[in-house]
Design a protein around this motif. Structure first.
Motif, PDB file in Angstrom:
ATOM      1  N   UNK A  36      25.931 -25.712  15.110  1.00 40.33           N
ATOM      2  CA  UNK A  36      25.578 -26.534  16.080  1.00 40.33           C
ATOM      3  C   UNK A  36      27.087 -27.499  16.147  1.00 40.33           C
ATOM      4  N   UNK A  37      27.516 -27.934  14.973  1.00 41.01           N
ATOM      5  CA  UNK A  37      28.222 -28.983  14.865  1.00 41.01           C
ATOM      6  C   UNK A  37      29.621 -28.246  15.004  1.00 41.01           C
ATOM      7  N   UNK A  38      29.927 -26.933  14.712  1.00 46.30           N
ATOM      8  CA  UNK A  38      31.272 -26.070  14.409  1.00 46.30           C
ATOM      9  C   UNK A  38      31.841 -26.235  13.234  1.00 46.30           C
ATOM     10  N   UNK A  39      30.988 -26.791  12.390  1.00 42.49           N
ATOM     11  CA  UNK A  39      31.507 -26.578  11.029  1.00 42.49           C
ATOM     12  C   UNK A  39      31.512 -25.223  10.428  1.00 42.49           C
ATOM     13  N   UNK A  40      30.582 -24.521  11.083  1.00 45.20           N
ATOM     14  CA  UNK A  40      30.751 -22.823  10.966  1.00 45.20           C
ATOM     15  C   UNK A  40      30.849 -22.319  12.016  1.00 45.20           C
ATOM     16  N   UNK A  41      31.325 -20.901  11.960  1.00 39.68           N
ATOM     17  CA  UNK A  41      31.418 -20.216  13.175  1.00 39.68           C
ATOM     18  C   UNK A  41      30.897 -18.577  12.843  1.00 39.68           C
ATOM     19  N   UNK A  42      30.021 -18.071  13.846  1.00 39.56           N
ATOM     20  CA  UNK A  42      29.520 -16.754  13.465  1.00 39.56           C
ATOM     21  C   UNK A  42      30.630 -15.984  12.942  1.00 39.56           C
ATOM     22  N   UNK A  55      22.777  -6.645   1.569  1.00 39.22           N
ATOM     23  CA  UNK A  55      23.146  -6.346   0.298  1.00 39.22           C
ATOM     24  C   UNK A  55      23.997  -7.469  -0.385  1.00 39.22           C
ATOM     25  N   UNK A  56      24.889  -8.237   0.630  1.00 39.09           N
ATOM     26  CA  UNK A  56      25.792  -9.183   0.195  1.00 39.09           C
ATOM     27  C   UNK A  56      26.064 -10.046   1.659  1.00 39.09           C
ATOM     28  N   UNK A  57      26.575 -11.225   1.095  1.00 44.14           N
ATOM     29  CA  UNK A  57      26.769 -12.203   2.425  1.00 44.14           C
ATOM     30  C   UNK A  57      27.717 -13.039   2.000  1.00 44.14           C
ATOM     31  N   UNK A  58      28.448 -13.683   2.777  1.00 43.21           N
ATOM     32  CA  UNK A  58      29.360 -14.772   2.489  1.00 43.21           C
ATOM     33  C   UNK A  58      29.673 -15.652   3.990  1.00 43.21           C
ATOM     34  N   UNK A  59      30.266 -16.929   3.772  1.00 36.76           N
ATOM     35  CA  UNK A  59      30.439 -17.699   4.741  1.00 36.76           C
ATOM     36  C   UNK A  59      31.457 -19.051   4.293  1.00 36.76           C
ATOM     37  N   UNK A  60      32.331 -19.011   5.227  1.00 32.01           N
ATOM     38  CA  UNK A  60      33.335 -20.116   5.141  1.00 32.01           C
ATOM     39  C   UNK A  60      32.681 -21.448   5.816  1.00 32.01           C
ATOM     40  N   UNK A  61      33.404 -22.639   5.455  1.00 28.72           N
ATOM     41  CA  UNK A  61      32.940 -23.773   6.090  1.00 28.72           C
ATOM     42  C   UNK A  61      34.217 -24.825   6.375  1.00 28.72           C
TER      43      UNK A  61
END
Length: 323
Positions: A36-42, A55-61
Motif C-alpha cells: 500500500x505504501x509503495x515500499x514493495x511492488x508486485x 516451491x520458492x519465493x523472493x521479494x525486494x524492498x
C-alpha cells in the motif's frame, strides 16, 4: 524447455498475496502495508511454482515509494522438501527474477534475513539458513556480517542519569555529520568499515544522514548530543521511528571519550525519550562482533530477539551484465 515444470513469475497483484504467504516468515504480516505504501511492488515479488505448490519465493524492498529496490529481504524455500533440488530452484528463481527486476550493470542490493537467536544449535533452523545462504552464494553473494536484533519493552527499568553528561538537541545536519565522521574512526560496524574502504569518513557520514536519518518521520527534536561538564560533545544518540517500530537508529561516542562508560548514559537517554512516547517496544541492532555495543544494550535492559544475516555482492559485481 522446463523439464521439472517449474514456473517462475511475479505475483499478479494483491490477489495472490495469500499464495505468496504460503511459506512462513516474520515479514509476511507486513506485506499488505508495504504494498500500500509503495515500499514493495508486485513486480518485485516473485514465486517459483510447481503446479499450485509454492516451491520458492523472493521479494525486494525499498525504503520509500518510487525508489529502486534497496534490499532483498525475502528469500524462502519450501523447507518441507530440503536438499539440492530446493537450492537449485532458489538459484533459478533468483537468476530469473534478478534479470527481470534489477538494472543491468548495477550492483545487486544487499540481502538480509532474520534468523533465530541460536539458529546454529537447532538442526532444522540451521539447515534452513544454510540453504538460503547457499542459494545466494551460488549467485555471487558473500557473507558481510551477522547482527543481533534487540528489543526493550515497557516496564524494563531505565538507568537514571549518572550526571556525567548533559543532553541537548542536535543543532542540525552539519553538527551531526561532523560527529558521525568522528565516530567512524575505529568503528567496529561491518557496514561502515566496508564503506570506508572506498569513501572518506565524512562522505560516509553525510550519505548515511541523507539516505536514512533525514527520512525518519519522527521529530528530530528527539535526537540528543551528550556533552561533558565543559560543554564538549562526547557522543550522540538518535532515537527515532521508521515505518515499523521505534528504535535506536544510531549511537556513538567520539574516540577521545571512549572507554569511560558514556555509551550507557547515551543509550539510557535515547531509550527514555522513546519510552516517554508510550511506544510498545524499542528495537535496536548491532553486529555480533561489536561486543562493547552488544554488552551496552544488554546492560540497559534490551533482550536479544534474534539475529540477522547480511550478504552483499562485491563492488564490481553487476547483475547479469552479459545478458
Amino acid at each position: 524447455m522446463n523439464p521439472d515444470n517449474l514456473i517462475m513469475r511475479p505475483i499478479a497483484g494483491r490477489a495472490e498475496l495469500d499464495l505468496f504467504r504460503r511459506l512462513p516468515y516474520v515479514l509476511n504480516d507486513e506485506l499488505d502495508d508495504d504494498l500500500a505504501s509503495g515500499r514493495r511492488r508486485p513486480e518485485w515479488m516473485w514465486m517459483a511454482l510447481r503446479g499450485d505448490r509454492l516451491v520458492a519465493r523472493l521479494a525486494w524492498w525499498a525504503p520509500r515509494a518510487g525508489e529502486a529496490p534497496a534490499l532483498l529481504d525475502i528469500l524462502d524455500l519450501d523447507d518441507t522438501t530440503p536438499g539440492p533440488a530446493s537450492i537449485d530452484a532458489g538459484v533459478r528463481l533468483y537468476e530469473t527474477a534478478s534479470a527481470a527486476v534489477l538494472p543491468v550493470g548495477v550492483r545487486p542490493p544487499e540481502y538480509n534475513v532474520f534468523v533465530p537467536p541460536r539458529w546454529r544449535d537447532e538442526a532444522e533452523a540451521r539447515r534452513a539458513v544454510e540453504d538460503r545462504v547457499a542459494v545466494l552464494e551460488r549467485a555471487g553473494a558473500r557473507l558481510l556480517v551477522e547482527r543481533l536484533r534487540l528489543e526493550w519493552r515497557p516496564g524494563t527499568p531505565i538507568a537514571p542519569s549518572s550526571g556525567r553528561l548533559a543532553f541537548r538537541p542536535v543543532t542540525g545536519r552539519q553538527e551531526l555529520v561532523a560527529l558521525m565522521t568522528l565516530v567512524l574512526d575505529g568503528t567496529l560496524d561491518a557496514h561502515s568499515r566496508a564503506e570506508l574502504v572506498h569513501m572518506s569518513a565524512e562522505r560516509a557520514a553525510a550519505q548515511h544522514y541523507d539516505d536514512e536519518l533525514a527520512h525518519y518521520p519522527s521529530p528530530r527534536e528527539w535526537w540528543r548530543i551528550g556533552t561533558s561538564p565543559e560543554g564538549e560533545p562526547v557522543g550522540f544518540v538518535i532515537p527515532a521511528r521508521n515505518a515499523y517500530n521505534a528504535m535506536i537508529a544510531y549511537i556513538g561516542v567520539v574516540p577521545a571519550h571512549r572507554g569511560r562508560g558514556h555509551i550507557d548514559d547515551l543509550l539510557a537517554e535515547g531509550t527514555r525519550i522513546l519510552a516517554g512516547q508510550g511506544v510498545p517496544r524499542v528495537r535496536a541492532a548491532t553486529d555480533v562482533g561489536n561486543v562493547p555495543m552488544a554488552r551496552a544494550f544488554l546492560r540497559s535492559g534490551y533482550e536479544v530477539i534474534g539475529q540477522r544475516i547480511d550478504m552483499t555482492w562485491n563492488e564490481n559485481a553487476s547483475q547479469y551484465a552479459s545478458q
